[in-house]
Design a protein around this motif. Structure first.
Motif, PDB file in Angstrom:
ATOM      1  N   LEU A  15     -66.912  32.223  16.105  1.00  0.00           N
ATOM      2  CA  LEU A  15     -66.870  32.881  14.811  1.00  0.00           C
ATOM      3  C   LEU A  15     -68.166  32.496  13.959  1.00  0.00           C
ATOM      4  N   PHE A  16     -68.567  31.280  13.828  1.00  0.00           N
ATOM      5  CA  PHE A  16     -69.758  30.734  13.113  1.00  0.00           C
ATOM      6  C   PHE A  16     -70.990  31.107  13.571  1.00  0.00           C
ATOM      7  N   SER A  17     -70.937  31.249  15.218  1.00  0.00           N
ATOM      8  CA  SER A  17     -72.227  31.748  15.726  1.00  0.00           C
ATOM      9  C   SER A  17     -72.517  33.241  15.607  1.00  0.00           C
ATOM     10  N   LEU A  38     -73.026  31.864   1.629  1.00  0.00           N
ATOM     11  CA  LEU A  38     -71.656  31.241   1.403  1.00  0.00           C
ATOM     12  C   LEU A  38     -70.631  31.510   2.457  1.00  0.00           C
ATOM     13  N   SER A  39     -71.335  31.214   3.738  1.00  0.00           N
ATOM     14  CA  SER A  39     -70.211  31.262   4.900  1.00  0.00           C
ATOM     15  C   SER A  39     -69.764  30.122   5.422  1.00  0.00           C
ATOM     16  N   ILE A  40     -70.836  29.473   6.544  1.00  0.00           N
ATOM     17  CA  ILE A  40     -70.162  28.113   7.109  1.00  0.00           C
ATOM     18  C   ILE A  40     -69.998  27.176   5.961  1.00  0.00           C
ATOM     19  N   GLY A  41     -68.886  26.227   6.150  1.00  0.00           N
ATOM     20  CA  GLY A  41     -68.653  25.372   5.178  1.00  0.00           C
ATOM     21  C   GLY A  41     -69.631  23.965   5.580  1.00  0.00           C
ATOM     22  N   ASP A  42     -71.060  24.292   5.188  1.00  0.00           N
ATOM     23  CA  ASP A  42     -71.921  23.188   5.439  1.00  0.00           C
ATOM     24  C   ASP A  42     -72.479  22.771   4.224  1.00  0.00           C
ATOM     25  N   ALA A 106     -64.193  15.214  13.490  1.00  0.00           N
ATOM     26  CA  ALA A 106     -62.737  15.790  13.667  1.00  0.00           C
ATOM     27  C   ALA A 106     -62.732  17.022  14.791  1.00  0.00           C
ATOM     28  N   LYS A 107     -63.792  17.803  14.565  1.00  0.00           N
ATOM     29  CA  LYS A 107     -63.877  19.031  15.571  1.00  0.00           C
ATOM     30  C   LYS A 107     -63.854  18.691  17.150  1.00  0.00           C
ATOM     31  N   SER A 108     -64.491  17.527  17.389  1.00  0.00           N
ATOM     32  CA  SER A 108     -64.560  17.052  18.647  1.00  0.00           C
ATOM     33  C   SER A 108     -63.256  16.621  19.142  1.00  0.00           C
ATOM     34  N   VAL A 129     -56.494  30.699  10.747  1.00  0.00           N
ATOM     35  CA  VAL A 129     -56.835  29.183  11.150  1.00  0.00           C
ATOM     36  C   VAL A 129     -58.231  29.051  11.445  1.00  0.00           C
ATOM     37  N   TYR A 130     -58.490  27.779  11.530  1.00  0.00           N
ATOM     38  CA  TYR A 130     -60.010  27.458  11.956  1.00  0.00           C
ATOM     39  C   TYR A 130     -60.289  27.632  13.347  1.00  0.00           C
ATOM     40  N   PRO A 131     -61.017  28.392  13.710  1.00  0.00           N
ATOM     41  CA  PRO A 131     -60.866  29.095  15.090  1.00  0.00           C
ATOM     42  C   PRO A 131     -60.842  27.946  16.368  1.00  0.00           C
ATOM     43  N   ASN A 174     -56.043  23.627   3.709  1.00  0.00           N
ATOM     44  CA  ASN A 174     -56.350  24.697   4.990  1.00  0.00           C
ATOM     45  C   ASN A 174     -57.547  25.186   4.732  1.00  0.00           C
ATOM     46  N   ASN A 175     -58.202  25.088   6.099  1.00  0.00           N
ATOM     47  CA  ASN A 175     -59.441  25.971   6.263  1.00  0.00           C
ATOM     48  C   ASN A 175     -58.798  27.124   7.127  1.00  0.00           C
ATOM     49  N   PRO A 176     -58.882  28.460   6.629  1.00  0.00           N
ATOM     50  CA  PRO A 176     -59.824  28.790   5.776  1.00  0.00           C
ATOM     51  C   PRO A 176     -59.306  29.260   4.037  1.00  0.00           C
ATOM     52  N   ALA A 205     -59.136  16.961   7.351  1.00  0.00           N
ATOM     53  CA  ALA A 205     -60.782  16.926   6.953  1.00  0.00           C
ATOM     54  C   ALA A 205     -61.160  17.303   5.523  1.00  0.00           C
ATOM     55  N   TYR A 206     -60.050  18.070   4.888  1.00  0.00           N
ATOM     56  CA  TYR A 206     -60.545  18.345   3.385  1.00  0.00           C
ATOM     57  C   TYR A 206     -59.569  17.541   2.409  1.00  0.00           C
ATOM     58  N   GLU A 207     -59.027  16.327   3.026  1.00  0.00           N
ATOM     59  CA  GLU A 207     -57.981  15.618   1.915  1.00  0.00           C
ATOM     60  C   GLU A 207     -58.882  15.190   0.553  1.00  0.00           C
ATOM     61  N   SER A 236     -67.401  14.665   7.297  1.00  0.00           N
ATOM     62  CA  SER A 236     -68.604  15.826   7.068  1.00  0.00           C
ATOM     63  C   SER A 236     -68.406  16.353   5.885  1.00  0.00           C
ATOM     64  N   LYS A 237     -67.036  16.725   5.371  1.00  0.00           N
ATOM     65  CA  LYS A 237     -66.945  17.385   3.855  1.00  0.00           C
ATOM     66  C   LYS A 237     -66.833  16.243   2.956  1.00  0.00           C
ATOM     67  N   THR A 238     -66.232  15.270   2.975  1.00  0.00           N
ATOM     68  CA  THR A 238     -65.769  14.036   1.951  1.00  0.00           C
ATOM     69  C   THR A 238     -67.253  13.522   1.562  1.00  0.00           C
ATOM     70  N   PRO A 329     -62.732  23.295  -0.921  1.00  0.00           N
ATOM     71  CA  PRO A 329     -64.082  23.913  -1.023  1.00  0.00           C
ATOM     72  C   PRO A 329     -63.852  25.484  -0.600  1.00  0.00           C
ATOM     73  N   TYR A 330     -62.869  25.976  -0.299  1.00  0.00           N
ATOM     74  CA  TYR A 330     -62.949  27.476   0.238  1.00  0.00           C
ATOM     75  C   TYR A 330     -62.149  28.371  -0.604  1.00  0.00           C
ATOM     76  N   ILE A 331     -62.710  29.313  -1.069  1.00  0.00           N
ATOM     77  CA  ILE A 331     -62.365  30.409  -1.656  1.00  0.00           C
ATOM     78  C   ILE A 331     -61.788  31.539  -1.051  1.00  0.00           C
ATOM     79  N   PHE A 370     -61.417  37.525   2.944  1.00  0.00           N
ATOM     80  CA  PHE A 370     -62.885  36.987   3.215  1.00  0.00           C
ATOM     81  C   PHE A 370     -63.025  35.555   2.632  1.00  0.00           C
ATOM     82  N   ARG A 371     -63.606  34.743   3.426  1.00  0.00           N
ATOM     83  CA  ARG A 371     -63.981  33.378   2.917  1.00  0.00           C
ATOM     84  C   ARG A 371     -65.292  33.135   2.343  1.00  0.00           C
ATOM     85  N   LEU A 372     -65.248  32.492   1.070  1.00  0.00           N
ATOM     86  CA  LEU A 372     -66.644  32.066   0.374  1.00  0.00           C
ATOM     87  C   LEU A 372     -66.441  30.641   0.496  1.00  0.00           C
TER      88      LEU A 372
HETATM   89  C1  MLT Z   1     -66.107  26.012   8.531  1.00  0.00           C
HETATM   90  O1  MLT Z   1     -67.154  26.695   7.949  1.00  0.00           O
HETATM   91  O2  MLT Z   1     -64.877  26.568   8.576  1.00  0.00           O
HETATM   92  C2  MLT Z   1     -66.592  24.558   8.769  1.00  0.00           C
HETATM   93  O3  MLT Z   1     -67.911  24.386   8.570  1.00  0.00           O
HETATM   94  C3  MLT Z   1     -66.569  24.581  10.202  1.00  0.00           C
HETATM   95  C4  MLT Z   1     -66.469  22.915  10.720  1.00  0.00           C
HETATM   96  O4  MLT Z   1     -66.212  22.232  10.212  1.00  0.00           O
HETATM   97  O5  MLT Z   1     -66.732  22.929  11.927  1.00  0.00           O
END
Ligand code: MLT
Length: 395
Positions: A15-17, A38-42, A106-108, A129-131, A174-176, A205-207, A236-238, A329-331, A370-372
């Motif tokens: 998806l993110f690619s 406002l796409s990938i959660g970076d 966590a992804k790995s 769900v997170y793909p 939850n992501n997303p 990951a988002y606790e 990553s997000k914390t 962090p996701y809307i 749609f996720r922002l």
């Molecule tokens: C996301 O945008 O859902 C995340 O950044 C993806 C990830 O954490 O790998």
């Protein structure tokens, strides 16, 4: 020689690619436009000062023969495993350092952990769900079942609606969608797993974004979970480690299937396949748990929450239904005018030069949403909301 043909069953691109490719193509065709993402959660804020100091100090140690380190323990250094146990103690959870395995994110491990579980297992995945949960199981040819999250259940699928499966993925917050289970709802999943002999893979990951103190940060706050759940988490997000890479996986000793401790299998797998996370990165992660580090990361999280408020206010003014952004962090917003999520993606990119993530990329139930993300720069987020408003008003 035969390939793993299950890879051919995957969607063409992650998806993110796909989002990144479409954005890059648009930017290449329109080089003068300022495209806002406002796409990938970076994350966008730099590492906090305590973490940077720890990185420098550890780098200096690596520069001296007396303090240089080569291979570290595959499971992670004791100092970080102990710091993590202390952090969990704050939620009333007792862990032993040998139950915590430091990872590169966590992804790995969400995919790696499948190494120790038979391919004959069926897998239950919430939708949307997170793909990555879906992909890593498609790659192994596993039987995949889904349970729907929707507006009626607050995007919190319940075991009452779920088919029985051997492995259950849960992500809370939850992501997303940003939805977070409360204790009663999470207990229902733990009871379901215990009743059916299933294993929960709990993505926490988002606790750190949880602001309502009644919500659980860890599945181990729920009775019975030590017998049915592995928890995965990430810095990553914390703490802004998306480019620094560090996470952890908790495998309690009490988790026993087929008479075997999963902790033993996971340890065995890690010793063969993993050589650990760099020493300097583990020292940086340790610094997150110092008093100063905690205060610094919480001020970064507040910055992101201010962005979430900016997005909320914009959507409220437009009368657009949305959720999330409170303990997350996701809307998660409804697409305007009944547009499909990819159509809205294209319109927003072309007319507003703003990138979001189409809900359909997270599963069938995500269509029409749609996720922002709130991880952007403050001024850019304000500008993106202005542009989003203008695009939606012009539809
Ligand atoms: C996301 O945008 O859902 C995340 O950044 C993806 C990830 O954490 O790998």
């Amino acid at each position: 020689m035969k390939i793993n043909s299950h890879y051919l069953e995957l969607q063409n691109n992650y998806l993110f690619s796909t989002v990144a490719k479409k954005t890059a193509a648009f930017q290449a065709a329109n080089p003068s436009l300022d495209v806002l993402r406002l796409s990938i959660g970076d994350v966008t804020l730099p590492l906090c000062p305590s973490v940077v100091r720890a990185l420098h100090n550890a780098t200096d140690e690596m520069a001296s023969a007396a303090t240089f380190r080569g291979y570290g323990p595959e499971q992670g250094y004791g100092f970080l495993r102990e710091a993590l146990c202390k952090y969990y103690k704050g939620f009333g959870v007792d862990l032993e350092p040998t139950e915590v395995f430091v990872s590169d994110g966590a992804k790995s491990d969400l995919g790696n952990v499948l190494d120790i579980l038979s391919n004959e297992n069926s897998v239950l995945i919430p939708d949307p769900v997170y793909p990555a949960y879906l992909d890593v199981n498609v790659m192994l040819g596993r039987r995949i079942l889904t349970v729907a999250g929707n507006r009626e259940n607050g995007f919190k699928p319940s075991p009452e609606d779920a088919p029985v499966a051997d492995i259950i993925y849960i992500c809370s917050p939850n992501n997303p969608t940003g939805a977070a289970y409360n204790r009663t709802e999470l207990k229902a999943w733990v009871d379901f797993a215990l009743a059916h002999g299933s294993l929960i893979l709990y993505d926490a990951a988002y606790e750190a974004f949880i602001r309502d103190n009644t919500l659980p940060h860890s599945i181990y706050e729920i009775e019975g979970s030590r017998n049915c759940a592995i928890e995965l988490c990430s810095f990553s997000k914390t703490a802004g480690f998306t480019g620094t890479r560090c996470g952890y996986t908790v495998v309690p000793h009490t988790l026993v299937f087929d008479g075997t401790e999963l902790n033993h299998l996971w340890n065995r797998r890690q010793c063969t396949k993993f050589n650990g996370v760099p020493y300097i990165v583990q020292r940086a992660a340790e610094a997150v748990f110092s008093e100063q580090g905690q205060s610094e990361i919480h001020s970064a999280l507040s910055y992101y929450f201010d962005n979430a408020t900016t997005i909320h206010e914009g959507l409220n003014a437009l009368g657009i239904w949305h959720t999330g952004g409170v303990s997350s962090p996701y809307i998660w917003m409804e697409c305007p005018k009944g547009l499909s999520s990819w159509d809205f993606f294209d319109i927003l990119l072309e007319r507003g030069n703003v990138v979001g993530t189409p809900g359909a990329g997270f599963g069938k139930q995500g269509e029409g949403y749609f996720r922002l993300t709130a991880f952007g720069d403050r001024e850019k987020t304000k500008e993106a909301v202005k542009r989003l408003t203008a695009v939606i008003q012009g539809l």
